[in-house]
Design an enzyme around this catalytic site. Structure first.
Site, PDB file in Angstrom:
ATOM      1  N   GLY A   1       7.991  16.616  -2.271  1.00 22.63           N
ATOM      2  CA  GLY A   1       8.005  16.441  -3.722  1.00 22.63           C
ATOM      3  C   GLY A   1       7.605  15.043  -4.164  1.00 22.63           C
ATOM      4  O   GLY A   1       7.260  14.187  -3.341  1.00 22.63           O
ATOM      5  N   GLN A   2       7.698  14.815  -5.480  1.00 23.00           N
ATOM      6  CA  GLN A   2       7.228  13.552  -6.053  1.00 23.00           C
ATOM      7  C   GLN A   2       7.971  12.349  -5.461  1.00 23.00           C
ATOM      8  O   GLN A   2       7.350  11.365  -5.069  1.00 23.00           O
ATOM      9  CB  GLN A   2       7.415  13.569  -7.581  1.00 23.00           C
TER      10      GLN A   2
ATOM     11  N   GLY B   1      13.241  18.287   0.734  1.00 21.75           N
ATOM     12  CA  GLY B   1      12.325  18.191  -0.399  1.00 21.75           C
ATOM     13  C   GLY B   1      11.358  17.034  -0.199  1.00 21.75           C
ATOM     14  O   GLY B   1      10.984  16.340  -1.145  1.00 21.75           O
TER      15      GLY B   1
ATOM     16  N   LYS C   1      22.583  19.130 -13.149  1.00 26.55           N
ATOM     17  CA  LYS C   1      22.747  17.747 -12.681  1.00 26.55           C
ATOM     18  C   LYS C   1      24.128  17.210 -13.062  1.00 26.55           C
ATOM     19  O   LYS C   1      24.769  16.516 -12.275  1.00 26.55           O
ATOM     20  CB  LYS C   1      21.641  16.843 -13.250  1.00 26.55           C
TER      21      LYS C   1
ATOM     22  N   TYR D   1      18.538  22.374 -16.261  1.00 24.58           N
ATOM     23  CA  TYR D   1      18.412  21.253 -15.331  1.00 24.58           C
ATOM     24  C   TYR D   1      19.523  20.229 -15.569  1.00 24.58           C
ATOM     25  O   TYR D   1      20.223  19.816 -14.641  1.00 24.58           O
ATOM     26  CB  TYR D   1      17.031  20.615 -15.542  1.00 24.58           C
TER      27      TYR D   1
ATOM     28  N   ASP E   1      10.683  20.446   4.143  1.00 22.53           N
ATOM     29  CA  ASP E   1      10.286  20.982   2.848  1.00 22.53           C
ATOM     30  C   ASP E   1      10.111  22.481   2.994  1.00 22.53           C
ATOM     31  O   ASP E   1       9.969  22.983   4.104  1.00 22.53           O
ATOM     32  CB  ASP E   1       8.988  20.322   2.356  1.00 22.53           C
ATOM     33  N   ILE E   2      10.067  23.168   1.871  1.00 21.79           N
ATOM     34  CA  ILE E   2       9.855  24.619   1.915  1.00 21.79           C
ATOM     35  C   ILE E   2       8.399  24.940   2.283  1.00 21.79           C
ATOM     36  O   ILE E   2       8.094  26.021   2.754  1.00 21.79           O
ATOM     37  CB  ILE E   2      10.287  25.260   0.575  1.00 21.79           C
ATOM     38  N   ARG E   3       7.500  23.957   2.049  1.00 26.06           N
ATOM     39  CA  ARG E   3       6.086  24.109   2.435  1.00 26.06           C
ATOM     40  C   ARG E   3       5.688  23.051   3.448  1.00 26.06           C
ATOM     41  O   ARG E   3       6.280  21.977   3.489  1.00 26.06           O
ATOM     42  CB  ARG E   3       5.177  23.946   1.208  1.00 26.06           C
TER      43      ARG E   3
HETATM   44  N1  SER Z   1      11.723  13.633 -14.856  1.00 28.30           N
HETATM   45  C1  SER Z   1      12.700  14.651 -15.025  1.00 28.30           C
HETATM   46  C2  SER Z   1      12.226  15.743 -15.871  1.00 28.30           C
HETATM   47  O1  SER Z   1      11.419  15.469 -16.731  1.00 28.30           O
HETATM   48  C3  SER Z   1      13.954  14.081 -15.609  1.00 28.30           C
HETATM   49  O2  SER Z   1      14.852  13.835 -14.585  1.00 28.30           O
HETATM   50  O3  SER Z   1      12.629  16.853 -15.723  1.00 28.30           O
END
Ligand code: SER
Length: 312
Positions: free
Chosen positions: A9-10, A6, A141, A137, A32-34
């Site tokens: 990503g950010q 990943g 987690k 999500y 990464d996938i891209r």
């Molecule tokens: N920044 C994340 C979200 O907003 C929280 O882990 O999904």
């Protein structure tokens, strides 16, 4: 070799850059996938759900350490429930199993403030408390945290984790989270002088400047194994602020900046999360100390984004 999954990503983009500075560009394999633009070292395409390909790359590059960052964030995950569960969970198992076999010596996997829920104390949320997440999500987690601890305790896997607050940086954009407004607001302030926020003005959430978050991640991973007492995931406090307060911080430098509010489905997610987090375990176990407060972060964000956008 260190593998980052990943890497586009950010968090991935900044983590790869920093790890390469510390360890050497050729010691960090970005995946990464891209395809990734401006990649300064080894790169391979990798879908985190492709276990065979993961094993192939680990063998080919003699990987001994993995930072597994690929995931669907809170807002996006609500739109692809089954896929989010599959991506966030299955990919973690592939990595943990490699560590269980002994191939991988150390793993980093990020958790989130999303593991908390409506019955969690919202102020100064302790390390160990009620966790009743209401988002896919958050559920993924929390389950991931339990599995990390399980693998650590039963198979002696050295997996380390941080419950990231909302992360704010100028080098990369977040994708599909509830805390994304706090990045977007700086971009819109400079581009349009105004911002329409998808959360209400008094919605407090824990956030953190990316520089602090990357430093925390690397410090946690460099700490001696015996110091790491929490094997689920460490709370990190960060900065607690509301949209109204971040806009006031921007107005110190841009007095004409205007904010309006149009809350959407993300408001409900935000209201299920803590407003501030207590992180004494991280301070005690691996000496964690945050550097950026809201004012310092806002000054740096606006300064750096002006340079990037050619507004100076
Ligand atoms: N920044 C994340 C979200 O907003 C929280 O882990 O999904």
């Amino acid at each position: 070799m260190i593998l980052v999954i990943g890497a586009g990503g950010q968090v991935g983009q900044e983590l790869v850059e920093n790890l390469r500075k510390i360890k050497g560009a050729d010691k960090v394999l970005a995946t990464d996938i891209r395809e990734i633009k401006d990649n300064e070292g080894p790169f391979e395409l990798l879908n985190a759900l492709d276990e065979e390909r993961l094993k192939e790359l680990v063998e080919k590059y003699k990987v001994t350490e993995i930072y597994h960052l690929a995931a669907l964030l809170s807002a996006n995950a609500e739109k692809q429930v089954k896929f989010a569960w599959e991506l966030n969970m299955d990919s973690l198992f592939y990595v943990l199993d490699l560590a269980k076999e002994g191939v991988i010596k150390k793993v980093f996997w990020p958790s989130s403030i999303a593991v908390f829920g409506p019955n969690t104390p919202r102020q100064n949320t302790p390390q160990h408390t009620v966790t009743d997440p209401t988002t896919v999500y958050g559920i993924s987690k929390l389950a991931g945290e339990r599995w990390c601890e399980y693998y650590a305790k039963n198979y002696d896997v050295d997996v380390r984790s941080i419950r990231y607050p909302g992360l704010i940086g100028y080098k990369s954009m977040p994708g599909g989270g509830t805390t994304d407004y706090a990045v977007d607001i700086y971009h819109q302030a400079l581009e349009k002088g105004e911002y329409e926020c998808f959360l209400k003005e008094d919605t407090y959430l824990p956030m953190m400047y990316m520089e602090d978050a990357i430093r925390a991640t690397i410090e946690l991973m460099e700490a001696p194994k015996e110091n790491i007492k929490v094997r689920s995931s460490y709370n990190l406090g960060g900065i607690s602020f509301s949209p109204k307060e971040i806009s006031a911080a921007i107005q110190i430098q841009m007095p004409n900046f205007k904010i309006t509010y149009a809350p959407d489905f993300r408001q409900k997610i935000a209201e299920s999360w803590p407003q501030s987090i207590e992180d004494t375990a991280a301070q005690k176990d691996w000496n964690w100390k945050m550097k950026y407060d809201l004012e310092k972060m806002s000054t740096d964000m606006l300064k750096q984004l002006k340079i990037i956008k050619g507004l100076n």
